[in-house]
Write an enzyme that holds these catalytic residues in place. Structure first.
Site, PDB file in Angstrom:
ATOM      1  CE  LYS A   1      23.950  20.593  -4.814  1.00 62.83           C
ATOM      2  NZ  LYS A   1      23.397  21.925  -5.099  1.00 62.83           N
TER       3      LYS A   1
ATOM      4  CG  HIS B   1       2.022   9.324  10.664  1.00 63.99           C
ATOM      5  ND1 HIS B   1       1.651  10.550  10.126  1.00 63.99           N
ATOM      6  CD2 HIS B   1       2.006   8.448   9.622  1.00 63.99           C
ATOM      7  CE1 HIS B   1       1.431  10.412   8.821  1.00 63.99           C
ATOM      8  NE2 HIS B   1       1.645   9.152   8.496  1.00 63.99           N
TER       9      HIS B   1
ATOM     10  NE  ARG C   1       5.937   9.958   5.987  1.00 60.97           N
ATOM     11  CZ  ARG C   1       5.005   9.072   5.642  1.00 60.97           C
ATOM     12  NH1 ARG C   1       5.270   8.137   4.739  1.00 60.97           N
ATOM     13  NH2 ARG C   1       3.797   9.128   6.174  1.00 60.97           N
TER      14      ARG C   1
ATOM     15  NE  ARG D   1      -1.449   5.218   2.419  1.00 60.65           N
ATOM     16  CZ  ARG D   1      -1.175   4.370   1.410  1.00 60.65           C
ATOM     17  NH1 ARG D   1      -2.133   3.983   0.631  1.00 60.65           N
ATOM     18  NH2 ARG D   1       0.053   3.916   1.206  1.00 60.65           N
ATOM     19  CB  THR D   2       1.458  11.239   4.525  1.00 61.98           C
ATOM     20  OG1 THR D   2       1.112  10.047   5.221  1.00 61.98           O
ATOM     21  CG2 THR D   2       1.545  12.396   5.488  1.00 61.98           C
TER      22      THR D   2
HETATM   23  N1   CP Z   1      -0.504   6.133   6.256  1.00 60.03           N
HETATM   24  C1   CP Z   1       0.618   6.619   5.677  1.00 60.03           C
HETATM   25  O1   CP Z   1       1.412   7.332   6.310  1.00 60.03           O
HETATM   26  O2   CP Z   1       0.769   6.249   4.382  1.00 60.03           O
HETATM   27  P1   CP Z   1       1.977   6.739   3.447  1.00 60.03           P
HETATM   28  O3   CP Z   1       3.256   6.158   4.010  1.00 60.03           O
HETATM   29  O4   CP Z   1       1.635   6.221   2.099  1.00 60.03           O
HETATM   30  O5   CP Z   1       2.017   8.236   3.508  1.00 60.03           O
END
Ligand code: CP
Length: 304
Positions: free
Chosen positions: A80, A129, A101, A51-52
């Site tokens: 590396k 998040h 991320r 999703r993100t």
């Molecule tokens: N909600 C969420 O962060 O989903 P993903 O890990 O699929 O990005």
């Protein structure tokens, strides 16, 4: 706001402005389909995502911009031994904005110290998040009409669930919010969230183990999966993974106007039969995630 690392980086006024812009985009998306032309987003994902990452990339493409990046660091010079500062300085000289991320808590903040372009924290370990929180708040606003005067149940892995930590932080700024924290003892919310947010702001909360005991009190039920990737011991994960399974039977105890949210991915914690229940909001939530990220990119790039 230059970077978005923590939900508290956005003031309430900025949040309202983001929601307003997201609503405009939802209503008249065509008006926005060129405003980020000549702008490039990099998605640097050191951890898996559906999703993100896709919603960030779709958001930028729908704004007329372009996207580069990696979905796992194995294809980059991270393998590396390149450091975060060097990666960020390099990528930042090619793009206008970075969504990152990382499994290590604090990595996006560290990256922001070296970045000449805005850094968006797309999830750091079991910590925060913030863009999921924007998604959650927009979903709550659209389904409930407001983000105040609500009793919210957060259920599942409250220890490692970064979406929960960010959401509690963000919701703590709204009027008359009560939290019911539903988890096994071992997966209770971290002490720092209790000390620095809930206790400090005198926000009412209780901790319980059984969802059935409290489901009838909730305006919102925020389900979460048990975060397998954060466990040190697989046996503990297996023992705890099915602690909660929301199904039709349990929902008979809930209010008719309950809203069920989940950041997804789901594993077993919501039965598929619940998807047809009008109280299930999690696929709307997925869609709103793209629109709020369109609004966020637009604001951080200063193109509106
Ligand atoms: N909600 C969420 O962060 O989903 P993903 O890990 O699929 O990005």
């Amino acid at each position: 706001m230059k970077h978005l690392i923590d939900p508290m980086d956005i003031s309430i006024d900025e949040l309202e402005s983001l929601f307003k812009l997201a609503e405009e985009i939802i209503k008249n998306e065509d008006d926005f389909n060129n405003i980020c032309s000549h702008k490039i987003l990099a998605t640097l994902f050191y951890e898996p995502s559906t999703r993100t990452r896709f919603s960030f990339e779709a958001a930028m493409l729908r704004l007329g911009g372009q996207v580069i990046g990696f979905s796992e660091p194995g294809s980059s010079s991270v393998m590396k031994g390149e450091s975060i500062p060097d990666t960020i300085r390099t990528v930042g000289s090619y793009v206008d904005i970075i969504a990152m991320r990382h499994p290590k808590e604090g990595a996006p903040r560290y990256a922001s110290y070296y970045s000449q372009v805005p850094i968006i924290n797309a999830g750091d370990g079991g910590h925060q998040h913030p863009t999921q929180t924007l998604t959650d708040l927009l979903t709550i606003k659209r389904t409930k009409g407001q983000i105040s005067n609500l009793t919210m149940g957060l259920c599942g892995d409250l220890k490692f669930g970064r979406t929960v930590h960010s959401l509690i932080k963000a919701m703590s700024r709204y009027e008359n919010i009560k939290f019911i924290l539903i988890s096994p003892q071992e997966l209770q919310i971290p002490e720092y969230i209790k000390m620095e947010i809930l206790n400090k702001k005198n926000i009412p909360f209780i901790e319980v183990e059984r969802l059935e005991d409290v489901i009838d009190k909730l305006d919102i039920l925020y389900m979460t999966r048990v975060q397998k990737e954060r466990f040190f011991n697989e046996a503990d994960y297996i023992r705890l993974k099915d602690s909660y399974i929301l199904d039709k039977e349990k929902l008979k105890l809930a209010r008719k106007d309950l809203s069920i949210l989940h950041p997804l991915p789901r594993v077993n914690e919501i039965s598929y039969e619940v998807d047809e229940d009008p109280r299930a909001c999690y696929f709307d939530q997925v869609e709103y995630g793209m629109f709020i990220r369109m609004a966020l990119i637009t604001k951080l790039l200063g193109v509106m």
